[in-house]
Scaffold this motif. Sequence first.
Motif, PDB file in Angstrom:
ATOM      1  N   GLU A  33      65.444  58.288  75.645  1.00  8.59           N
ATOM      2  CA  GLU A  33      64.649  57.980  74.449  1.00  8.59           C
ATOM      3  C   GLU A  33      64.410  56.478  74.334  1.00  8.59           C
ATOM      4  N   LEU A  34      65.389  55.688  74.712  1.00 11.71           N
ATOM      5  CA  LEU A  34      65.229  54.238  74.691  1.00 11.71           C
ATOM      6  C   LEU A  34      64.169  53.811  75.703  1.00 11.71           C
ATOM      7  N   GLN A  35      64.215  54.399  76.892  1.00 10.05           N
ATOM      8  CA  GLN A  35      63.210  54.095  77.907  1.00 10.05           C
ATOM      9  C   GLN A  35      61.820  54.540  77.450  1.00 10.05           C
ATOM     10  N   ALA A  36      61.757  55.717  76.824  1.00  9.16           N
ATOM     11  CA  ALA A  36      60.481  56.228  76.317  1.00  9.16           C
ATOM     12  C   ALA A  36      59.923  55.285  75.263  1.00  9.16           C
ATOM     13  N   GLU A  37      60.790  54.836  74.359  1.00  9.74           N
ATOM     14  CA  GLU A  37      60.356  53.927  73.308  1.00  9.74           C
ATOM     15  C   GLU A  37      59.850  52.607  73.891  1.00  9.74           C
ATOM     16  N   ILE A  42      55.214  49.068  75.333  1.00  9.52           N
ATOM     17  CA  ILE A  42      54.353  48.376  76.310  1.00  9.52           C
ATOM     18  C   ILE A  42      52.901  48.824  76.123  1.00  9.52           C
ATOM     19  N   ALA A  43      52.706  50.130  75.930  1.00 13.96           N
ATOM     20  CA  ALA A  43      51.352  50.662  75.726  1.00 13.96           C
ATOM     21  C   ALA A  43      50.749  50.129  74.429  1.00 13.96           C
ATOM     22  N   GLU A  44      51.557  50.049  73.378  1.00 15.71           N
ATOM     23  CA  GLU A  44      51.063  49.532  72.100  1.00 15.71           C
ATOM     24  C   GLU A  44      50.680  48.060  72.211  1.00 15.71           C
ATOM     25  N   GLU A  45      51.469  47.297  72.931  1.00 12.96           N
ATOM     26  CA  GLU A  45      51.159  45.882  73.121  1.00 12.96           C
ATOM     27  C   GLU A  45      49.866  45.705  73.920  1.00 12.96           C
ATOM     28  N   ALA A  46      49.689  46.536  74.944  1.00 11.32           N
ATOM     29  CA  ALA A  46      48.449  46.469  75.725  1.00 11.32           C
ATOM     30  C   ALA A  46      47.251  46.800  74.829  1.00 11.32           C
ATOM     31  N   GLU A  57      46.894  54.063  80.711  1.00  7.80           N
ATOM     32  CA  GLU A  57      47.729  54.391  81.871  1.00  7.80           C
ATOM     33  C   GLU A  57      49.214  54.448  81.490  1.00  7.80           C
ATOM     34  N   GLU A  58      49.647  53.527  80.636  1.00  6.63           N
ATOM     35  CA  GLU A  58      51.047  53.535  80.195  1.00  6.63           C
ATOM     36  C   GLU A  58      51.359  54.797  79.385  1.00  6.63           C
ATOM     37  N   ILE A  59      50.425  55.202  78.527  1.00  7.51           N
ATOM     38  CA  ILE A  59      50.630  56.416  77.732  1.00  7.51           C
ATOM     39  C   ILE A  59      50.651  57.642  78.631  1.00  7.51           C
ATOM     40  N   LYS A  60      49.772  57.689  79.610  1.00  2.00           N
ATOM     41  CA  LYS A  60      49.784  58.821  80.543  1.00  2.00           C
ATOM     42  C   LYS A  60      51.116  58.893  81.279  1.00  2.00           C
ATOM     43  N   SER A  61      51.635  57.739  81.700  1.00  2.00           N
ATOM     44  CA  SER A  61      52.952  57.711  82.344  1.00  2.00           C
ATOM     45  C   SER A  61      54.024  58.201  81.382  1.00  2.00           C
ATOM     46  N   LYS A  70      60.720  62.286  71.174  1.00  2.00           N
ATOM     47  CA  LYS A  70      60.415  62.291  69.740  1.00  2.00           C
ATOM     48  C   LYS A  70      59.261  61.338  69.418  1.00  2.00           C
ATOM     49  N   PHE A  71      58.865  60.514  70.373  1.00  2.00           N
ATOM     50  CA  PHE A  71      57.759  59.573  70.193  1.00  2.00           C
ATOM     51  C   PHE A  71      56.430  60.108  70.717  1.00  2.00           C
ATOM     52  N   LYS A  72      56.411  61.379  71.141  1.00  2.00           N
ATOM     53  CA  LYS A  72      55.222  61.968  71.760  1.00  2.00           C
ATOM     54  C   LYS A  72      54.002  61.904  70.840  1.00  2.00           C
ATOM     55  N   ASN A  73      54.165  62.245  69.578  1.00  2.00           N
ATOM     56  CA  ASN A  73      53.015  62.244  68.662  1.00  2.00           C
ATOM     57  C   ASN A  73      52.476  60.838  68.441  1.00  2.00           C
ATOM     58  N   LYS A  74      53.366  59.864  68.399  1.00  2.00           N
ATOM     59  CA  LYS A  74      52.938  58.475  68.273  1.00  2.00           C
ATOM     60  C   LYS A  74      52.171  58.060  69.533  1.00  2.00           C
TER      61      LYS A  74
END
Length: 172
Positions: A33-37, A42-46, A57-61, A70-74
């Motif tokens: 979960e920490l890695q997922a977050e 990173i995707a949000e910053e991009a 691409e980050e979100i697809k990964s 638990k962050f899937k919907n975000k």
Amino acid sequence: MQVKGPFVFLLILFLIGFSFSKPLSSEVGVLQELQAENLLRIAEEAYKDRKFHKSIEEIKSFLILYPSSKFKNKAYQVLKNNYSRLGRPEKVLEINLYQYSQEPTSNLGLNALFEAGKLYLEVGEEEKAREVFKSICSQSFSRELAEKASLELSEWEILSGSKTEILECGEK
């Protein structure tokens, strides 16, 4: 009777191994979960840096590596934001319909369907929008959303000068 001793010894070893594996698996879950977050961050910053393709691409990964996070919907929301900024409403529509198919009776799913209806109107697919809004009106999970669907379609019909019957679903 001599078989009893080695059997008990193996049973004790198995139980000890099982008791140690339980906390380890929960630690692995926390680490994932920490890695997922972090990947989502990173995707949000991009996205904030207007690097929409990199963010996508980050979100697809993220979605491949952590499909049950638990962050899937975000992550889906960030993905929709990226496609919106790139002028790709068909991709946003696709994601909304997918979210609805995954959770058709949840607020998240119904809101995604509502957004899909609005997108159908935006891209000129009036009949599909009407079907979506009628579907929302006929559901019994959220009266509030059903009323919003009715209002959305009514507003669009008034603005477009359409003479079709106005959808009423507030009094079911």
